[in-house]
Write a protein that holds these residues in place. Structure first.
Motif, PDB file in Angstrom:
ATOM      1  N   CYS A 110     -26.091  23.510 -48.497  1.00 54.10           N
ATOM      2  CA  CYS A 110     -25.813  24.896 -48.932  1.00 54.10           C
ATOM      3  C   CYS A 110     -24.326  25.088 -49.163  1.00 54.10           C
ATOM      4  O   CYS A 110     -23.914  25.682 -50.155  1.00 54.10           O
ATOM      5  N   TYR A 111     -23.513  24.599 -48.229  1.00 48.63           N
ATOM      6  CA  TYR A 111     -22.064  24.697 -48.402  1.00 48.63           C
ATOM      7  C   TYR A 111     -21.634  23.978 -49.680  1.00 48.63           C
ATOM      8  O   TYR A 111     -20.837  24.491 -50.461  1.00 48.63           O
ATOM      9  N   GLU A 112     -22.185  22.794 -49.890  1.00 51.46           N
ATOM     10  CA  GLU A 112     -21.815  22.003 -51.069  1.00 51.46           C
ATOM     11  C   GLU A 112     -22.221  22.700 -52.361  1.00 51.46           C
ATOM     12  O   GLU A 112     -21.467  22.701 -53.334  1.00 51.46           O
ATOM     13  N   ARG A 113     -23.415  23.305 -52.390  1.00 52.81           N
ATOM     14  CA  ARG A 113     -23.866  24.022 -53.593  1.00 52.81           C
ATOM     15  C   ARG A 113     -22.984  25.232 -53.872  1.00 52.81           C
ATOM     16  O   ARG A 113     -22.638  25.503 -55.021  1.00 52.81           O
ATOM     17  N   GLU A 114     -22.623  25.973 -52.837  1.00 55.74           N
ATOM     18  CA  GLU A 114     -21.766  27.151 -53.036  1.00 55.74           C
ATOM     19  C   GLU A 114     -20.399  26.745 -53.569  1.00 55.74           C
ATOM     20  O   GLU A 114     -19.884  27.341 -54.510  1.00 55.74           O
ATOM     21  N   ILE A 115     -19.808  25.737 -52.961  1.00 60.15           N
ATOM     22  CA  ILE A 115     -18.482  25.300 -53.396  1.00 60.15           C
ATOM     23  C   ILE A 115     -18.540  24.720 -54.800  1.00 60.15           C
ATOM     24  O   ILE A 115     -17.632  24.932 -55.606  1.00 60.15           O
ATOM     25  N   GLY A 116     -19.633  24.031 -55.112  1.00 59.26           N
ATOM     26  CA  GLY A 116     -19.794  23.442 -56.439  1.00 59.26           C
ATOM     27  C   GLY A 116     -20.141  24.451 -57.521  1.00 59.26           C
ATOM     28  O   GLY A 116     -20.204  24.114 -58.696  1.00 59.26           O
ATOM     29  N   GLY A 117     -20.388  25.701 -57.140  1.00 62.09           N
ATOM     30  CA  GLY A 117     -20.684  26.742 -58.119  1.00 62.09           C
ATOM     31  C   GLY A 117     -22.117  26.756 -58.599  1.00 62.09           C
ATOM     32  O   GLY A 117     -22.439  27.420 -59.584  1.00 62.09           O
ATOM     33  N   VAL A 118     -22.997  26.049 -57.911  1.00 60.00           N
ATOM     34  CA  VAL A 118     -24.401  26.003 -58.312  1.00 60.00           C
ATOM     35  C   VAL A 118     -25.088  27.333 -58.039  1.00 60.00           C
ATOM     36  O   VAL A 118     -25.932  27.790 -58.799  1.00 60.00           O
ATOM     37  N   THR A 119     -24.729  27.986 -56.942  1.00 60.93           N
ATOM     38  CA  THR A 119     -25.319  29.271 -56.587  1.00 60.93           C
ATOM     39  C   THR A 119     -24.227  30.336 -56.585  1.00 60.93           C
ATOM     40  O   THR A 119     -23.052  30.049 -56.747  1.00 60.93           O
ATOM     41  N   ASN A 120     -24.626  31.571 -56.387  1.00 62.76           N
ATOM     42  CA  ASN A 120     -23.698  32.695 -56.494  1.00 62.76           C
ATOM     43  C   ASN A 120     -23.202  33.144 -55.117  1.00 62.76           C
ATOM     44  O   ASN A 120     -23.560  34.200 -54.635  1.00 62.76           O
ATOM     45  N   GLY A 121     -22.391  32.311 -54.506  1.00 63.94           N
ATOM     46  CA  GLY A 121     -21.871  32.641 -53.193  1.00 63.94           C
ATOM     47  C   GLY A 121     -20.390  32.346 -53.097  1.00 63.94           C
ATOM     48  O   GLY A 121     -19.760  31.903 -54.062  1.00 63.94           O
ATOM     49  N   THR A 122     -19.845  32.606 -51.928  1.00 61.72           N
ATOM     50  CA  THR A 122     -18.424  32.417 -51.681  1.00 61.72           C
ATOM     51  C   THR A 122     -18.238  31.729 -50.343  1.00 61.72           C
ATOM     52  O   THR A 122     -18.841  32.132 -49.351  1.00 61.72           O
ATOM     53  N   ILE A 123     -17.417  30.710 -50.324  1.00 63.12           N
ATOM     54  CA  ILE A 123     -16.956  30.122 -49.075  1.00 63.12           C
ATOM     55  C   ILE A 123     -15.439  30.089 -49.153  1.00 63.12           C
ATOM     56  O   ILE A 123     -14.863  29.500 -50.066  1.00 63.12           O
ATOM     57  N   LEU A 124     -14.821  30.765 -48.213  1.00 62.57           N
ATOM     58  CA  LEU A 124     -13.364  30.810 -48.160  1.00 62.57           C
ATOM     59  C   LEU A 124     -12.893  30.151 -46.875  1.00 62.57           C
ATOM     60  O   LEU A 124     -13.506  30.315 -45.821  1.00 62.57           O
ATOM     61  N   ILE A 125     -11.803  29.432 -46.976  1.00 60.36           N
ATOM     62  CA  ILE A 125     -11.183  28.768 -45.828  1.00 60.36           C
ATOM     63  C   ILE A 125      -9.905  29.512 -45.493  1.00 60.36           C
ATOM     64  O   ILE A 125      -9.125  29.846 -46.385  1.00 60.36           O
ATOM     65  N   TYR A 126      -9.673  29.765 -44.217  1.00 67.40           N
ATOM     66  CA  TYR A 126      -8.395  30.330 -43.786  1.00 67.40           C
ATOM     67  C   TYR A 126      -7.526  29.168 -43.321  1.00 67.40           C
ATOM     68  O   TYR A 126      -7.929  28.393 -42.461  1.00 67.40           O
ATOM     69  N   GLU A 127      -6.361  29.045 -43.936  1.00 66.70           N
ATOM     70  CA  GLU A 127      -5.445  27.971 -43.578  1.00 66.70           C
ATOM     71  C   GLU A 127      -4.204  28.530 -42.911  1.00 66.70           C
ATOM     72  O   GLU A 127      -3.702  29.583 -43.304  1.00 66.70           O
ATOM     73  N   GLU A 128      -3.733  27.816 -41.936  1.00 67.96           N
ATOM     74  CA  GLU A 128      -2.507  28.147 -41.224  1.00 67.96           C
ATOM     75  C   GLU A 128      -1.630  26.896 -41.248  1.00 67.96           C
ATOM     76  O   GLU A 128      -2.053  25.837 -40.768  1.00 67.96           O
ATOM     77  N   ASN A 129      -0.447  27.014 -41.854  1.00 66.82           N
ATOM     78  CA  ASN A 129       0.467  25.867 -41.988  1.00 66.82           C
ATOM     79  C   ASN A 129      -0.207  24.673 -42.654  1.00 66.82           C
ATOM     80  O   ASN A 129      -0.010  23.526 -42.269  1.00 66.82           O
ATOM     81  N   GLY A 130      -1.073  24.955 -43.629  1.00 60.35           N
ATOM     82  CA  GLY A 130      -1.744  23.906 -44.380  1.00 60.35           C
ATOM     83  C   GLY A 130      -2.982  23.324 -43.722  1.00 60.35           C
ATOM     84  O   GLY A 130      -3.635  22.459 -44.291  1.00 60.35           O
ATOM     85  N   ASP A 131      -3.320  23.789 -42.520  1.00 60.43           N
ATOM     86  CA  ASP A 131      -4.500  23.294 -41.809  1.00 60.43           C
ATOM     87  C   ASP A 131      -5.556  24.388 -41.733  1.00 60.43           C
ATOM     88  O   ASP A 131      -5.240  25.545 -41.436  1.00 60.43           O
ATOM     89  N   PRO A 132      -6.824  24.045 -41.960  1.00 65.16           N
ATOM     90  CA  PRO A 132      -7.876  25.058 -41.856  1.00 65.16           C
ATOM     91  C   PRO A 132      -8.068  25.499 -40.416  1.00 65.16           C
ATOM     92  O   PRO A 132      -7.991  24.686 -39.484  1.00 65.16           O
ATOM     93  N   VAL A 133      -8.300  26.807 -40.225  1.00 66.53           N
ATOM     94  CA  VAL A 133      -8.560  27.345 -38.884  1.00 66.53           C
ATOM     95  C   VAL A 133      -9.833  28.182 -38.838  1.00 66.53           C
ATOM     96  O   VAL A 133     -10.226  28.652 -37.768  1.00 66.53           O
ATOM     97  N   GLY A 134     -10.493  28.374 -39.985  1.00 67.77           N
ATOM     98  CA  GLY A 134     -11.723  29.149 -40.007  1.00 67.77           C
ATOM     99  C   GLY A 134     -12.292  29.250 -41.404  1.00 67.77           C
ATOM    100  O   GLY A 134     -11.669  28.825 -42.379  1.00 67.77           O
ATOM    101  N   PHE A 135     -13.491  29.816 -41.485  1.00 68.19           N
ATOM    102  CA  PHE A 135     -14.142  29.986 -42.792  1.00 68.19           C
ATOM    103  C   PHE A 135     -15.087  31.170 -42.761  1.00 68.19           C
ATOM    104  O   PHE A 135     -15.481  31.658 -41.704  1.00 68.19           O
ATOM    105  N   ILE A 136     -15.455  31.615 -43.956  1.00 65.43           N
ATOM    106  CA  ILE A 136     -16.480  32.636 -44.139  1.00 65.43           C
ATOM    107  C   ILE A 136     -17.405  32.180 -45.251  1.00 65.43           C
ATOM    108  O   ILE A 136     -16.960  31.556 -46.227  1.00 65.43           O
ATOM    109  N   TYR A 137     -18.697  32.455 -45.094  1.00 66.42           N
ATOM    110  CA  TYR A 137     -19.699  32.106 -46.082  1.00 66.42           C
ATOM    111  C   TYR A 137     -20.504  33.365 -46.390  1.00 66.42           C
ATOM    112  O   TYR A 137     -21.080  33.978 -45.498  1.00 66.42           O
TER     113      TYR A 137
END
Length: 167
Positions: free
Chosen positions: A27-54
């Motif tokens: 599901c994450y891969e399909r959303e990021i690949g644009g296959v479905t109509n969703g959003t996954i955002l990554i929160y980065e701090e100093n270039g490192d991910p610290v969280g996400f929303i789907y």
């Protein structure tokens, strides 16, 4: 998010599995690949991910937040609120979500303007047969439904709103 962020998302999901519902890696891969109509955002701090929303979006102007997770050392610092705000910018009308009643996150959702709509979930007898021990499982958790109206029922078209649409 990018496809190379999926391993981070899955790793954080595994650490927070008691707080998050199950979502398969595909599901994450399909959303990021644009296959479905969703959003996954990554929160980065100093270039490192610290969280996400789907979140997923439908054609009726509503968005459903399926998951939001922050690393333990990145919590209570406005980051999760920033992720929710970023998703809300793409919403025409309504944002909804479900959250287990036993999580501290219920206070978070109310603090950022979501209204508790009621309790949803399965009946006690239905989930007891799903576990050998008879102890509560995630299926038996009381779930709360939250909503937030972001836009309005009547929205002017983009051309009427004065926005410039680049093509």
């Amino acid at each position: 998010a990018r496809l190379d962020d999926v391993s981070y998302i899955v790793g954080l999901h595994r650490k927070e599995t008691d707080q998050l519902g199950f979502v398969p890696q595909s599901c994450y891969e399909r959303e990021i690949g644009g296959v479905t109509n969703g959003t996954i955002l990554i929160y980065e701090e100093n270039g490192d991910p610290v969280g996400f929303i789907y979140a997923t979006h439908n054609r009726h102007g509503t968005t459903k937040i399926h998951q939001i997770a922050m690393q333990e050392d990145a919590r209570r610092m406005q980051r999760a609120s920033d992720l929710v705000s970023a998703v809300e910018r793409d919403v025409d009308w309504l944002v909804s979500l479900r959250c287990a009643a036993d999580l501290d996150a219920t206070d978070f959702w109310e603090a950022i303007g979501f209204q508790l709509m009621g309790q949803v979930g399965v009946k006690e007898n239905a989930w007891r047969r799903h576990t050998k021990t008879g102890l509560p499982t995630r299926r038996g958790r009381k779930m709360l439904s939250f909503q937030k109206v972001v836009g309005g029922l009547w929205r002017t078209s983009l051309s009427d709103s004065g926005l410039l649409i680049a093509g």
